[in-house]
Structure formats: structure tokens, C-alpha cells
Scaffold this active site. Structure first.
Site, PDB file in Angstrom:
ATOM      1  N   THR A 116       0.874  -1.325  -0.082  1.00  0.00           N
ATOM      2  CA  THR A 116       0.007   0.087   0.049  1.00  0.00           C
ATOM      3  C   THR A 116       0.952   1.141   0.192  1.00  0.00           C
ATOM      4  O   THR A 116       2.031   1.371   0.553  1.00  0.00           O
ATOM      5  CB  THR A 116      -1.105   0.051   1.231  1.00  0.00           C
ATOM      6  OG1 THR A 116      -0.145   0.096   2.485  1.00  0.00           O
ATOM      7  CG2 THR A 116      -1.799  -1.041   1.335  1.00  0.00           C
ATOM      8  N   GLY A 117       0.330   2.309  -0.585  1.00  0.00           N
ATOM      9  CA  GLY A 117       1.148   3.495  -0.597  1.00  0.00           C
ATOM     10  C   GLY A 117       2.034   3.319  -1.342  1.00  0.00           C
ATOM     11  O   GLY A 117       3.560   3.684  -0.995  1.00  0.00           O
ATOM     12  N   ALA A 118       2.507   2.707  -2.639  1.00  0.00           N
ATOM     13  CA  ALA A 118       3.660   2.233  -3.170  1.00  0.00           C
ATOM     14  C   ALA A 118       3.945   3.286  -4.489  1.00  0.00           C
ATOM     15  O   ALA A 118       5.067   2.906  -5.111  1.00  0.00           O
ATOM     16  CB  ALA A 118       3.714   0.829  -3.711  1.00  0.00           C
ATOM     17  N   SER A 119       3.335   4.513  -4.574  1.00  0.00           N
ATOM     18  CA  SER A 119       3.428   5.325  -5.790  1.00  0.00           C
ATOM     19  C   SER A 119       4.905   6.191  -5.285  1.00  0.00           C
ATOM     20  O   SER A 119       5.241   6.502  -6.410  1.00  0.00           O
ATOM     21  CB  SER A 119       2.105   6.028  -5.641  1.00  0.00           C
ATOM     22  OG  SER A 119       2.051   6.849  -4.739  1.00  0.00           O
TER      23      SER A 119
ATOM     24  N   GLY B  70       7.974   7.396  -2.314  1.00  0.00           N
ATOM     25  CA  GLY B  70       8.732   7.018  -1.350  1.00  0.00           C
ATOM     26  C   GLY B  70       9.266   5.460  -0.654  1.00  0.00           C
ATOM     27  O   GLY B  70       9.664   4.983  -1.537  1.00  0.00           O
TER      28      GLY B  70
ATOM     29  N   GLY C 225       7.456   2.959  -0.174  1.00  0.00           N
ATOM     30  CA  GLY C 225       6.580   2.216  -0.767  1.00  0.00           C
ATOM     31  C   GLY C 225       7.172   1.798  -2.456  1.00  0.00           C
ATOM     32  O   GLY C 225       7.306   0.637  -2.657  1.00  0.00           O
TER      33      GLY C 225
ATOM     34  N   SER D  66       6.594   3.373  13.009  1.00  0.00           N
ATOM     35  CA  SER D  66       7.690   4.507  13.115  1.00  0.00           C
ATOM     36  C   SER D  66       8.399   4.473  14.377  1.00  0.00           C
ATOM     37  O   SER D  66       7.752   3.907  15.495  1.00  0.00           O
ATOM     38  CB  SER D  66       6.965   5.842  13.023  1.00  0.00           C
ATOM     39  OG  SER D  66       7.770   6.894  13.433  1.00  0.00           O
TER      40      SER D  66
ATOM     41  N   TYR E  54       0.137  11.172  15.328  1.00  0.00           N
ATOM     42  CA  TYR E  54       1.021  10.273  14.587  1.00  0.00           C
ATOM     43  C   TYR E  54       1.818   9.342  15.216  1.00  0.00           C
ATOM     44  O   TYR E  54       1.615   7.945  14.784  1.00  0.00           O
ATOM     45  CB  TYR E  54       2.150  11.391  13.789  1.00  0.00           C
ATOM     46  CG  TYR E  54       2.971  10.225  12.863  1.00  0.00           C
ATOM     47  CD1 TYR E  54       2.496   9.713  11.819  1.00  0.00           C
ATOM     48  CD2 TYR E  54       4.348  10.040  13.177  1.00  0.00           C
ATOM     49  CE1 TYR E  54       3.399   8.922  10.789  1.00  0.00           C
ATOM     50  CE2 TYR E  54       5.175   9.540  12.283  1.00  0.00           C
ATOM     51  CZ  TYR E  54       4.608   8.780  11.287  1.00  0.00           C
ATOM     52  OH  TYR E  54       5.245   7.834  10.560  1.00  0.00           O
TER      53      TYR E  54
HETATM   54  P1  NAP Z   1       5.679   9.461   1.408  1.00  0.00           P
HETATM   55  O1  NAP Z   1       6.865   9.581   0.577  1.00  0.00           O
HETATM   56  O2  NAP Z   1       4.644  10.598   2.033  1.00  0.00           O
HETATM   57  O3  NAP Z   1       4.466   8.504   0.720  1.00  0.00           O
HETATM   58  C1  NAP Z   1       3.404   8.042   1.271  1.00  0.00           C
HETATM   59  C2  NAP Z   1       2.629   6.920   0.766  1.00  0.00           C
HETATM   60  O4  NAP Z   1       1.382   6.702   1.181  1.00  0.00           O
HETATM   61  C3  NAP Z   1       2.286   7.546  -0.992  1.00  0.00           C
HETATM   62  O5  NAP Z   1       2.673   6.430  -1.832  1.00  0.00           O
HETATM   63  C4  NAP Z   1       0.762   7.686  -0.979  1.00  0.00           C
HETATM   64  O6  NAP Z   1       0.070   7.594  -2.083  1.00  0.00           O
HETATM   65  C5  NAP Z   1       0.293   6.797   0.294  1.00  0.00           C
HETATM   66  N1  NAP Z   1      -0.807   6.990   0.719  1.00  0.00           N
HETATM   67  C6  NAP Z   1      -1.229   8.306   1.528  1.00  0.00           C
HETATM   68  N2  NAP Z   1      -2.449   8.238   1.846  1.00  0.00           N
HETATM   69  C7  NAP Z   1      -3.126   7.017   1.463  1.00  0.00           C
HETATM   70  C8  NAP Z   1      -4.204   6.560   1.394  1.00  0.00           C
HETATM   71  N3  NAP Z   1      -5.495   7.005   1.979  1.00  0.00           N
HETATM   72  N4  NAP Z   1      -4.665   5.275   0.633  1.00  0.00           N
HETATM   73  C9  NAP Z   1      -3.494   4.706   0.015  1.00  0.00           C
HETATM   74  N5  NAP Z   1      -2.450   5.247  -0.055  1.00  0.00           N
HETATM   75  C10 NAP Z   1      -2.265   6.366   0.802  1.00  0.00           C
HETATM   76  O7  NAP Z   1       5.857   8.652   2.812  1.00  0.00           O
HETATM   77  P2  NAP Z   1       7.052   7.696   3.142  1.00  0.00           P
HETATM   78  O8  NAP Z   1       8.171   8.450   3.990  1.00  0.00           O
HETATM   79  O9  NAP Z   1       7.642   6.791   2.027  1.00  0.00           O
HETATM   80  O10 NAP Z   1       6.396   6.845   4.389  1.00  0.00           O
HETATM   81  C11 NAP Z   1       5.845   5.521   4.000  1.00  0.00           C
HETATM   82  C12 NAP Z   1       5.544   4.658   5.441  1.00  0.00           C
HETATM   83  O11 NAP Z   1       6.660   4.883   6.259  1.00  0.00           O
HETATM   84  C13 NAP Z   1       4.252   5.469   6.294  1.00  0.00           C
HETATM   85  O12 NAP Z   1       3.559   4.720   6.956  1.00  0.00           O
HETATM   86  C14 NAP Z   1       5.154   6.262   7.234  1.00  0.00           C
HETATM   87  O13 NAP Z   1       4.283   6.845   8.172  1.00  0.00           O
HETATM   88  C15 NAP Z   1       6.266   5.675   7.575  1.00  0.00           C
HETATM   89  N6  NAP Z   1       7.479   6.352   7.900  1.00  0.00           N
HETATM   90  C16 NAP Z   1       8.319   7.223   7.422  1.00  0.00           C
HETATM   91  C17 NAP Z   1       9.391   7.668   7.695  1.00  0.00           C
HETATM   92  C18 NAP Z   1       9.984   8.889   7.191  1.00  0.00           C
HETATM   93  O14 NAP Z   1      11.012   9.693   7.555  1.00  0.00           O
HETATM   94  N7  NAP Z   1       9.831   9.160   5.859  1.00  0.00           N
HETATM   95  C19 NAP Z   1       9.600   7.539   9.030  1.00  0.00           C
HETATM   96  C20 NAP Z   1       8.694   6.665   9.751  1.00  0.00           C
HETATM   97  C21 NAP Z   1       7.854   5.910   9.278  1.00  0.00           C
HETATM   98  P3  NAP Z   1      -0.615   8.686  -2.914  1.00  0.00           P
HETATM   99  O15 NAP Z   1       0.300   9.758  -3.117  1.00  0.00           O
HETATM  100  O16 NAP Z   1      -1.079   8.004  -3.927  1.00  0.00           O
HETATM  101  O17 NAP Z   1      -1.736   9.271  -2.014  1.00  0.00           O
END
Ligand code: NAP
Length: 239
Positions: A7-10, A12, A14, A136, A149
Site C-alpha cells: 500500500t502507498g507504493a506510488s 517514497g 513504498g 515508526s 501520528y
Molecule cells: P511518502 O513519501 O509521503 O509516501 C506516502 C505514500 O502513502 C504515498 O505513496 C501515498 O500515495 C500513500 N498514501 C497516503 N494516503 C493514502 C491512502 N489513504 N490510501 C493509499 N495510499 C495512501 O511517505 P514515506 O516516507 O514513504 O512513508 C511510508 C511509510 O513509512 C508511512 O507509513 C510512514 O508513516 C512511515 N514512516 C516514514 C518515515 C520517514 O521518515 N519518511 C519515518 C517513519 C515511518 P498517494 O500519493 O497516491 O496518495
């Protein structure tokens, strides 16, 4: 060929997982909510590189969207589910609106619940499966100005521990990864100075890369005797 639904693989983390799983020989199902162009481009990139991928849209917080997404997949797919979709919110707790609270909780917690509920009947009927939840380090330690969060990510840890016990007898593993500070769009509200300070607070002296988290997901996907584990991928930030 085993299939993995991310999920959310578009974008970052994912997207990086999608590329790594495809390179490792899995059929990758790329879920997205809004970023259709990015999801399609990633799908094309994987296919052109000789991998196998497809894109499916669904807002993970919406039960009907998830039901519809599952109806488009073959009966026994996926073999692996990665609950990665997530959103953050930065600000003081007393300033948060109901809508902001609901958005974080419904995507991060209900989304994880929705997907687990949707795939479990398929995994239980095969007596095999693997679920990897992305939490996280804030879900373990709490982050100031990220209270809701942090609460949502703590809930993902609790769900992981309980579900691992519940479905272990059906041959399904459930594990959780707690990323530290990873360089993705999620950090877009941080200045370069703030990011440098976060890297400086990390024993390995850098921010994480999406690939660092993807490598941990492959580890869980390929091990059949590890379950109920919560793994920090944080460069030591959480020490
Ligand atoms: P990101 O770059 O903001 O990407 C978020 C992804 O989630 C996007 O692909 C987005 O897709 C998708 N998404 C958001 N809302 C959605 C929904 N309602 N249904 C389906 N997809 C949805 O974030 P990331 O940093 O890659 O984070 C990925 C995971 O890692 C998250 O769970 C985040 O909390 C966790 N995390 C990240 C960090 C960090 O520092 N980056 C640290 C700890 C944990 P669309 O654009 O298509 O909506």
C-alpha cells in the site's frame, strides 16, 4: 511467482519496496491513492526492467475501496501484504482539528486494519502468508509535535503483536518495521538545517534511504520463522 501487495507504493518507501521486490522475483501490486502518474510510471519502469507489476488505486482508509481492490486480484493473492501507506501531521496537539486527527488515524490505523481484514481469509485458506506493517520509531518513543501520528504508529505496533499471536497457528507471520528519519516527501516540511540536525543525531550520521527500509521488508518476507517482531531501521536514532 509470489505476489506482494504494497500500500502507498506510488512514492517514497513504498516505491522503493516495489522495485526491490520486483528485482527479487515477486509480482508487485502497487497500491496508490492520489499519485496515479507516479504509480503508472513506476509500474512501467518495473516492466521495462523485466519485472512483473500492476497498479491498483484504493484509499486504504475506505472499506469499500479496499473491497473493490481485492475483487480485482486473483483468489489467492497476495502472498505478502505490506501496510506502508501512511500520513503524518506536525503541530501541537491542542491545535489539531477533528479532521486532522481523523485523517491520521483513519489512514494509518484503520487502513492497516482494513487491509489485514481483507487479505486474511485468503492467507488462512492457504495456511501461509506474511504481513509487514510499517510503523515508526515515534510509535515506540513518542515524538513531540507528532502526538497523534505517534499514537497511530503505536497502535500499528499493538496490532502487529496481537495479530501475530492470532494468526500464527494459520502459518501467517506478522511483523513490523519502525523506520527512523528517512529521506522522502514526508520530510518536505523540514528545512535543510533541520534535516542536517536529524542526521547529526543519528549514530550512523545520515538520514535513512527508502532502500534501507525495503531491505528489511525483504528480510521479513523471506523468513518463515520470525513473527511478532518490531524492528527499528533508524541508523541507531532510537538508541
Ligand atoms: P511518502 O513519501 O509521503 O509516501 C506516502 C505514500 O502513502 C504515498 O505513496 C501515498 O500515495 C500513500 N498514501 C497516503 N494516503 C493514502 C491512502 N489513504 N490510501 C493509499 N495510499 C495512501 O511517505 P514515506 O516516507 O514513504 O512513508 C511510508 C511509510 O513509512 C508511512 O507509513 C510512514 O508513516 C512511515 N514512516 C516514514 C518515515 C520517514 O521518515 N519518511 C519515518 C517513519 C515511518 P498517494 O500519493 O497516491 O496518495
Amino acid at each position: 511467482m509470489k505476489s506482494v501487495l504494497i500500500t502507498g507504493a506510488s512514492r517514497g518507501i513504498g516505491a522503493s519496496m516495489a522495485e526491490l521486490f520486483a528485482k527479487s522475483g515477486y509480482h508487485v501490486i502497487i497500491n496508490y491513492s492520489k499519485s496515479q502518474d507516479a504509480a503508472l510510471a513506476l509500474c512501467r519502469k518495473i516492466s521495462e526492467g523485466g519485472g512483473s507489476a500492476e497498479c491498483i488505486s484504493a484509499d486504504v482508509s475506505k472499506t469499500d475501496d479496499v473491497t473493490q481492490m481485492m475483487s480485482k486480484l486473483p483468489a489467492f493473492s497476495p502472498d505478502i501484504l505490506i501496510n506502508n501507506a501512511g500520513v503524518s501531521h506536525y503541530g501541537l496537539l491542542q491545535d489539531m482539528t477533528d479532521a486532522e486527527y481523523d485523517r491520521v488515524m483513519s489512514i494509518n490505523v484503520k487502513g492497516t486494519f482494513n487491509l489485514c481484514r481483507a487479505v486474511l481469509p485468503r492467507m488462512i485458506s492457504k495456511k501461509a502468508g506474511c504481513i509487514i506493517n510499517i510503523s515508526s520509531i515515534w510509535g515506540r518513543r513518542g515524538g513531540a509535535c507528532e502526538t497523534v501520528y505517534s499514537a497511530s504508529k503505536a497502535a500499528v505496533i499493538g496490532l502487529t503483536l496481537a495479530l501475530a499471536k492470532e494468526v500464527g497457528p494459520s502459518g501467517i507471520t506478522v511483523n513490523c518495521i519502525c523506520p527512523g528519519v528517512i529521506g522522502t516527501d514526508m520530510l518536505s516540511s523540514f528545512s535543510e538545517e533541520e534535516k542536517a540536525a536529524l542526521a547529526g543525531d543519528t549514530p550512523l550520521m545520515r538520514l535513512g534511504l527508502p532502500h534501507d527500509v525495503a531491505a528489511a521488508a525483504i528480510f521479513f518476507a523471506e523468513n518463515r520463522f520470525i513473527t511478532g517482531q518490531i524492528l527499528d531501521v533508524s541508523g541507531g536514532f532510537s538508541l
